[in-house]
Scaffold this active site. Structure first.
Site, short mmCIF file in Angstrom:
data_model
loop_
_atom_site.label_atom_id
_atom_site.label_comp_id
_atom_site.label_asym_id
_atom_site.label_seq_id
_atom_site.Cartn_x
_atom_site.Cartn_y
_atom_site.Cartn_z
N ASN A 44 0.88 -1.08 0.08
CA ASN A 44 0.03 0.04 -0.01
C ASN A 44 0.98 1.15 -0.04
O ASN A 44 1.95 1.19 0.73
CB ASN A 44 -0.96 0.02 1.07
CG ASN A 44 -0.33 -0.12 2.60
OD1 ASN A 44 0.72 -0.70 2.76
ND2 ASN A 44 -0.93 0.51 3.54
N GLU A 46 0.46 5.09 0.51
CA GLU A 46 -0.53 6.34 0.98
C GLU A 46 -0.14 7.55 0.39
O GLU A 46 0.96 7.65 -0.21
CB GLU A 46 -0.69 6.36 2.35
CG GLU A 46 -1.45 5.01 2.87
CD GLU A 46 -1.52 4.62 4.44
OE1 GLU A 46 -1.11 5.77 5.04
OE2 GLU A 46 -2.30 3.92 4.67
N ASN A 47 -0.91 8.66 0.58
CA ASN A 47 -0.72 9.82 0.06
C ASN A 47 -1.24 11.05 0.86
O ASN A 47 -2.34 10.79 1.67
CB ASN A 47 -1.27 9.86 -1.57
CG ASN A 47 -0.77 11.21 -2.12
OD1 ASN A 47 -1.45 12.31 -1.80
ND2 ASN A 47 0.19 10.88 -3.04
N ALA A 48 -0.50 12.17 0.94
CA ALA A 48 -1.16 13.16 1.74
C ALA A 48 -2.45 13.79 1.37
O ALA A 48 -3.38 13.97 2.10
CB ALA A 48 -0.29 14.57 1.54
N TYR A 50 -5.55 11.89 0.78
CA TYR A 50 -5.67 10.39 1.21
C TYR A 50 -6.38 9.51 0.09
O TYR A 50 -5.84 8.34 0.04
CB TYR A 50 -6.87 10.39 2.34
CG TYR A 50 -6.14 10.96 3.66
CD1 TYR A 50 -4.86 11.37 3.79
CD2 TYR A 50 -6.73 10.86 4.95
CE1 TYR A 50 -4.32 12.00 4.96
CE2 TYR A 50 -6.27 11.24 6.02
CZ TYR A 50 -5.07 11.79 6.43
OH TYR A 50 -4.42 12.15 7.42
N CYS A 55 -3.85 0.43 -2.34
CA CYS A 55 -3.87 -0.92 -1.67
C CYS A 55 -2.97 -1.68 -2.29
O CYS A 55 -2.73 -1.72 -3.36
CB CYS A 55 -5.20 -1.81 -1.49
SG CYS A 55 -6.42 -1.08 -0.69
N GLU A 57 -2.84 -4.72 -2.72
CA GLU A 57 -3.26 -5.80 -3.76
C GLU A 57 -3.32 -5.42 -5.21
O GLU A 57 -2.98 -6.04 -6.16
CB GLU A 57 -4.68 -6.43 -3.29
CG GLU A 57 -4.70 -7.20 -1.91
CD GLU A 57 -5.26 -6.16 -0.88
OE1 GLU A 57 -4.69 -4.97 -0.81
OE2 GLU A 57 -5.83 -6.53 -0.04
N CYS A 92 -9.98 -5.37 0.68
CA CYS A 92 -10.93 -4.65 0.66
C CYS A 92 -11.87 -4.79 -0.46
O CYS A 92 -11.53 -5.65 -1.87
CB CYS A 92 -10.55 -3.03 0.54
SG CYS A 92 -10.02 -2.38 -1.04
N CYS A 95 -10.33 -4.07 -4.07
CA CYS A 95 -9.30 -4.91 -4.64
C CYS A 95 -10.00 -6.36 -5.11
O CYS A 95 -9.74 -6.93 -5.96
CB CYS A 95 -8.33 -5.09 -3.50
SG CYS A 95 -7.22 -3.52 -3.33
N1 THU Z 1 -5.26 -1.63 2.80
C1 THU Z 1 -4.77 -2.35 1.79
O1 THU Z 1 -3.31 -2.03 1.20
N2 THU Z 1 -5.26 -3.37 1.33
C2 THU Z 1 -6.60 -3.85 1.91
O2 THU Z 1 -7.21 -4.91 1.34
C3 THU Z 1 -6.86 -3.41 3.05
C4 THU Z 1 -6.62 -1.83 3.25
C5 THU Z 1 -4.31 -0.42 2.97
C6 THU Z 1 -5.09 0.86 2.70
C7 THU Z 1 -4.35 1.95 3.50
O3 THU Z 1 -3.02 2.23 2.94
C8 THU Z 1 -4.58 1.15 4.77
O4 THU Z 1 -4.40 -0.27 4.46
C9 THU Z 1 -5.26 1.26 5.61
O5 THU Z 1 -6.48 1.20 5.05
#
Ligand code: THU
Length: 140
Positions: A44, A46-48, A50, A55, A57, A92, A95
């Site tokens: 995963n 992330e970014n400022a 959001y 993810c 996957e 999630c 994904c």
């Molecule tokens: N996240 C994933 O990378 N995969 C998932 O299936 C669930 C959530 C990440 C997204 C975000 O960066 C962090 O977990 C919290 O949600």
């Protein structure tokens, strides 16, 4: 299906160290196995801003698609706060839908892992029943 589940999970765990998760603190690693037999990884990121984050996957799957792969047979996922995996990490909904594009849902194995020894295995069809996929769109 016959493949080395523990090895796929170990690859996801190794990759998880590279997750970029300064906002949630939840580190995720994924390893997806294509029908070519090759394994592609993702984290995963992330970014400022959001919603711009992605993810693990989807990062792994899009990495593989960028390398020319189109069909996947299995994916291993690990995730936890600070990279400590206290539970099996489920993918999630977005994904699951992305996986749906590139596999046979009844055959695709999803390994939700805590460690190579402790994991849950389900098919994508079990995780995303009655799904909408490429075959539901008319031919172009
Ligand atoms: N996240 C994933 O990378 N995969 C998932 O299936 C669930 C959530 C990440 C997204 C975000 O960066 C962090 O977990 C919290 O949600």
């Amino acid at each position: 299906m016959d493949f080395d589940r523990k090895e796929l999970i170990r690859t996801a765990i190794e990759q998880q160290k590279k997750a970029y998760a300064p906002y949630s603190g939840f580190y995720v690693g994924a390893a997806v196995m294509a029908d070519s037999g090759k394994v592609y990884t993702g984290v995963n990121a992330e970014n400022a801003s959001y919603p711009a984050g992605i993810c693990a996957e989807r990062a792994a799957i899009f990495h593989a698609v960028s390398c020319g792969e189109r069909r996947f047979e299995a994916i291993a996922i690990v995730g936890g706060m600070g990279g400590v995996n206290t539970a099996c990490c489920q993918p999630c909904g977005i994904c699951r839908q992305v996986m749906r594009e590139f596999c046979d849902p009844e055959k695709m194995r999803v390994l939700m892992a805590k460690s190579p020894e402790e994991y849950r295995e389900m098919t994508l069809d079990e995780l995303l029943p009655e799904s909408f996929g490429p075959e539901d769109l008319p031919e172009r």
